[in-house]
Design an enzyme around this catalytic site. Structure first.
Site, PDB file in Angstrom:
ATOM      1  N   LYS A  14       6.180   0.140 -54.011  1.00 47.57           N
ATOM      2  CA  LYS A  14       6.369  -0.795 -52.879  1.00 47.57           C
ATOM      3  C   LYS A  14       7.760  -1.433 -52.898  1.00 47.57           C
ATOM      4  O   LYS A  14       8.429  -1.493 -51.868  1.00 47.57           O
ATOM      5  CB  LYS A  14       5.285  -1.896 -52.889  1.00 47.57           C
ATOM      6  CG  LYS A  14       3.872  -1.375 -52.767  1.00 47.57           C
ATOM      7  CD  LYS A  14       2.857  -2.477 -52.593  1.00 47.57           C
ATOM      8  CE  LYS A  14       2.668  -3.377 -53.802  1.00 47.57           C
ATOM      9  NZ  LYS A  14       2.068  -2.686 -54.976  1.00 47.57           N
ATOM     10  N   ARG A  89      -3.341  -9.104 -50.365  1.00 43.35           N
ATOM     11  CA  ARG A  89      -4.055  -8.362 -51.403  1.00 43.35           C
ATOM     12  C   ARG A  89      -5.561  -8.542 -51.279  1.00 43.35           C
ATOM     13  O   ARG A  89      -6.310  -7.951 -52.066  1.00 43.35           O
ATOM     14  CB  ARG A  89      -3.603  -8.853 -52.783  1.00 43.35           C
ATOM     15  CG  ARG A  89      -2.508  -7.971 -53.415  1.00 43.35           C
ATOM     16  CD  ARG A  89      -2.119  -8.629 -54.710  1.00 43.35           C
ATOM     17  NE  ARG A  89      -1.615  -7.736 -55.704  1.00 43.35           N
ATOM     18  CZ  ARG A  89      -0.315  -7.548 -55.952  1.00 43.35           C
ATOM     19  NH1 ARG A  89       0.590  -8.139 -55.222  1.00 43.35           N
ATOM     20  NH2 ARG A  89       0.065  -6.772 -56.944  1.00 43.35           N
ATOM     21  N   ARG A 128       7.667   1.986 -66.618  1.00 42.68           N
ATOM     22  CA  ARG A 128       8.377   0.783 -66.171  1.00 42.68           C
ATOM     23  C   ARG A 128       8.302  -0.305 -67.243  1.00 42.68           C
ATOM     24  O   ARG A 128       9.262  -1.038 -67.460  1.00 42.68           O
ATOM     25  CB  ARG A 128       7.764   0.277 -64.849  1.00 42.68           C
ATOM     26  CG  ARG A 128       8.533  -0.877 -64.248  1.00 42.68           C
ATOM     27  CD  ARG A 128       7.979  -1.264 -62.890  1.00 42.68           C
ATOM     28  NE  ARG A 128       6.743  -2.025 -62.998  1.00 42.68           N
ATOM     29  CZ  ARG A 128       6.026  -2.432 -61.942  1.00 42.68           C
ATOM     30  NH1 ARG A 128       6.408  -2.126 -60.726  1.00 42.68           N
ATOM     31  NH2 ARG A 128       4.922  -3.128 -62.108  1.00 42.68           N
ATOM     32  N   ARG A 134       8.156  -6.972 -68.097  1.00 44.42           N
ATOM     33  CA  ARG A 134       7.028  -7.651 -67.444  1.00 44.42           C
ATOM     34  C   ARG A 134       5.834  -7.725 -68.376  1.00 44.42           C
ATOM     35  O   ARG A 134       5.407  -6.715 -68.940  1.00 44.42           O
ATOM     36  CB  ARG A 134       6.641  -6.911 -66.155  1.00 44.42           C
ATOM     37  CG  ARG A 134       7.515  -7.288 -64.995  1.00 44.42           C
ATOM     38  CD  ARG A 134       7.133  -6.544 -63.738  1.00 44.42           C
ATOM     39  NE  ARG A 134       5.732  -6.715 -63.353  1.00 44.42           N
ATOM     40  CZ  ARG A 134       5.283  -6.458 -62.135  1.00 44.42           C
ATOM     41  NH1 ARG A 134       6.100  -6.034 -61.190  1.00 44.42           N
ATOM     42  NH2 ARG A 134       4.001  -6.624 -61.856  1.00 44.42           N
ATOM     43  N   ARG A 145      -5.409  -4.427 -63.655  1.00 43.00           N
ATOM     44  CA  ARG A 145      -4.753  -4.559 -62.341  1.00 43.00           C
ATOM     45  C   ARG A 145      -5.225  -3.461 -61.386  1.00 43.00           C
ATOM     46  O   ARG A 145      -5.419  -3.704 -60.201  1.00 43.00           O
ATOM     47  CB  ARG A 145      -3.225  -4.501 -62.501  1.00 43.00           C
ATOM     48  CG  ARG A 145      -2.664  -5.797 -63.085  1.00 43.00           C
ATOM     49  CD  ARG A 145      -1.294  -5.599 -63.673  1.00 43.00           C
ATOM     50  NE  ARG A 145      -0.282  -5.243 -62.686  1.00 43.00           N
ATOM     51  CZ  ARG A 145       0.858  -4.617 -62.999  1.00 43.00           C
ATOM     52  NH1 ARG A 145       1.118  -4.263 -64.236  1.00 43.00           N
ATOM     53  NH2 ARG A 145       1.717  -4.369 -62.060  1.00 43.00           N
TER      54      ARG A 145
HETATM   55  P1  AMP Z   1       3.313  -7.494 -58.164  1.00 46.75           P
HETATM   56  O1  AMP Z   1       4.711  -7.728 -58.617  1.00 46.75           O
HETATM   57  O2  AMP Z   1       3.182  -7.417 -56.663  1.00 46.75           O
HETATM   58  O3  AMP Z   1       2.657  -6.311 -58.848  1.00 46.75           O
HETATM   59  O4  AMP Z   1       2.467  -8.772 -58.586  1.00 46.75           O
HETATM   60  C1  AMP Z   1       2.307  -9.144 -59.951  1.00 46.75           C
HETATM   61  C2  AMP Z   1       1.129 -10.102 -60.103  1.00 46.75           C
HETATM   62  O5  AMP Z   1       1.361 -11.276 -59.309  1.00 46.75           O
HETATM   63  C3  AMP Z   1      -0.215  -9.571 -59.599  1.00 46.75           C
HETATM   64  O6  AMP Z   1      -0.879  -8.771 -60.565  1.00 46.75           O
HETATM   65  C4  AMP Z   1      -0.958 -10.868 -59.308  1.00 46.75           C
HETATM   66  O7  AMP Z   1      -1.406 -11.485 -60.502  1.00 46.75           O
HETATM   67  C5  AMP Z   1       0.152 -11.755 -58.729  1.00 46.75           C
HETATM   68  N1  AMP Z   1       0.239 -11.598 -57.264  1.00 46.75           N
HETATM   69  C6  AMP Z   1       1.289 -11.082 -56.548  1.00 46.75           C
HETATM   70  N2  AMP Z   1       1.030 -11.088 -55.237  1.00 46.75           N
HETATM   71  C7  AMP Z   1      -0.217 -11.631 -55.097  1.00 46.75           C
HETATM   72  C8  AMP Z   1      -1.064 -11.896 -53.984  1.00 46.75           C
HETATM   73  N3  AMP Z   1      -0.700 -11.583 -52.730  1.00 46.75           N
HETATM   74  N4  AMP Z   1      -2.277 -12.467 -54.233  1.00 46.75           N
HETATM   75  C9  AMP Z   1      -2.664 -12.774 -55.477  1.00 46.75           C
HETATM   76  N5  AMP Z   1      -1.938 -12.530 -56.572  1.00 46.75           N
HETATM   77  C10 AMP Z   1      -0.714 -11.965 -56.397  1.00 46.75           C
END
Ligand code: AMP
Length: 189
Positions: A14, A89, A128, A134, A145
């Site tokens: 993404k 999400r 990654r 991370r 996840r």
């Molecule tokens: P990402 O970088 O998009 O993979 O997000 C990393 C983590 O941030 C996710 O595993 C969630 O814990 C949190 N997170 C990011 N976006 C959201 C969202 N829209 N709703 C809830 N948690 C989020």
């Protein structure tokens, strides 16, 4: 305005594909994951709360996430459009996004769904993890996840398909090949 949701499982690409869309359409990028990681780095109250959920591979509660997003949209109302990366999400977040954009006289115009087989997702995330630093790119959290994605996020594919907004994109191959597929799918609509 052009508002695009870039959708897919963790590791679907993404963030990478957002960069192409931003360059092409001059969109304002809202990555909720990046936003939360920035708060964690600055050790804000929100960052401290978010870290607990992120490290467990769980989602941040909808109400909190929606209020963060509402603030960003409000402060960026001069933007030509938004690309929502990592949001929504959950169905509740999708409905909140619809309401928020309606208040600003606009809507989600298309949802780009990057589709990648599960084994490739895990492989990409583990790779990654070697350089991302991370805390959630480790084997145990990745599993959680992906599980959370299937249960809470994947239903959005049907939600946006019913609304005629979902563009299924084969998310395998080179970064350029995928970007080309997205470009063709969006300009065809
Ligand atoms: P990402 O970088 O998009 O993979 O997000 C990393 C983590 O941030 C996710 O595993 C969630 O814990 C949190 N997170 C990011 N976006 C959201 C969202 N829209 N709703 C809830 N948690 C989020």
């Amino acid at each position: 305005m052009l508002n695009i949701v870039i959708f897919g499982a963790p590791g679907a690409g993404k963030g990478t594909q957002s960069d192409f869309l931003i360059a092409e359409h001059e969109l304002y990028h809202i990555s909720t994951g990046d936003l939360l990681r920035d708060h964690i780095k600055r050790q804000t109250e929100l960052g401290i709360t978010a870290k607990g959920f992120i490290d467990q591979g769980q989602l941040i509660p909808d109400e909190l996430m929606v209020s963060i997003l509402a603030d960003v949209i409000k402060t960026q109302d001069q933007a030509k459009g938004f690309i929502f990366d990592g949001f929504p999400r959950t169905i509740a977040q999708a409905e909140a996004l619809h309401a928020l954009l309606s208040e600003h006289g606009t809507q989600v115009h298309c949802v780009v769904g990057l589709e990648v087989p599960e084994d490739q997702l895990t492989e990409r995330l583990l790779l990654r993890g070697k350089s991302s630093g991370r805390s959630d790119d480790n084997e145990e959290t990745i599993k959680r996840r992906l599980d959370v994605y299937h249960k809470q996020t994947q239903p959005l594919k049907a939600y946006y398909t019913e609304r005629g907004l979902y563009h299924a994109i084969d998310g395998t191959g080179t970064v350029e090949q995928i970007a080309k597929r997205i470009h063709e799918s969006i300009t065809k609509q």
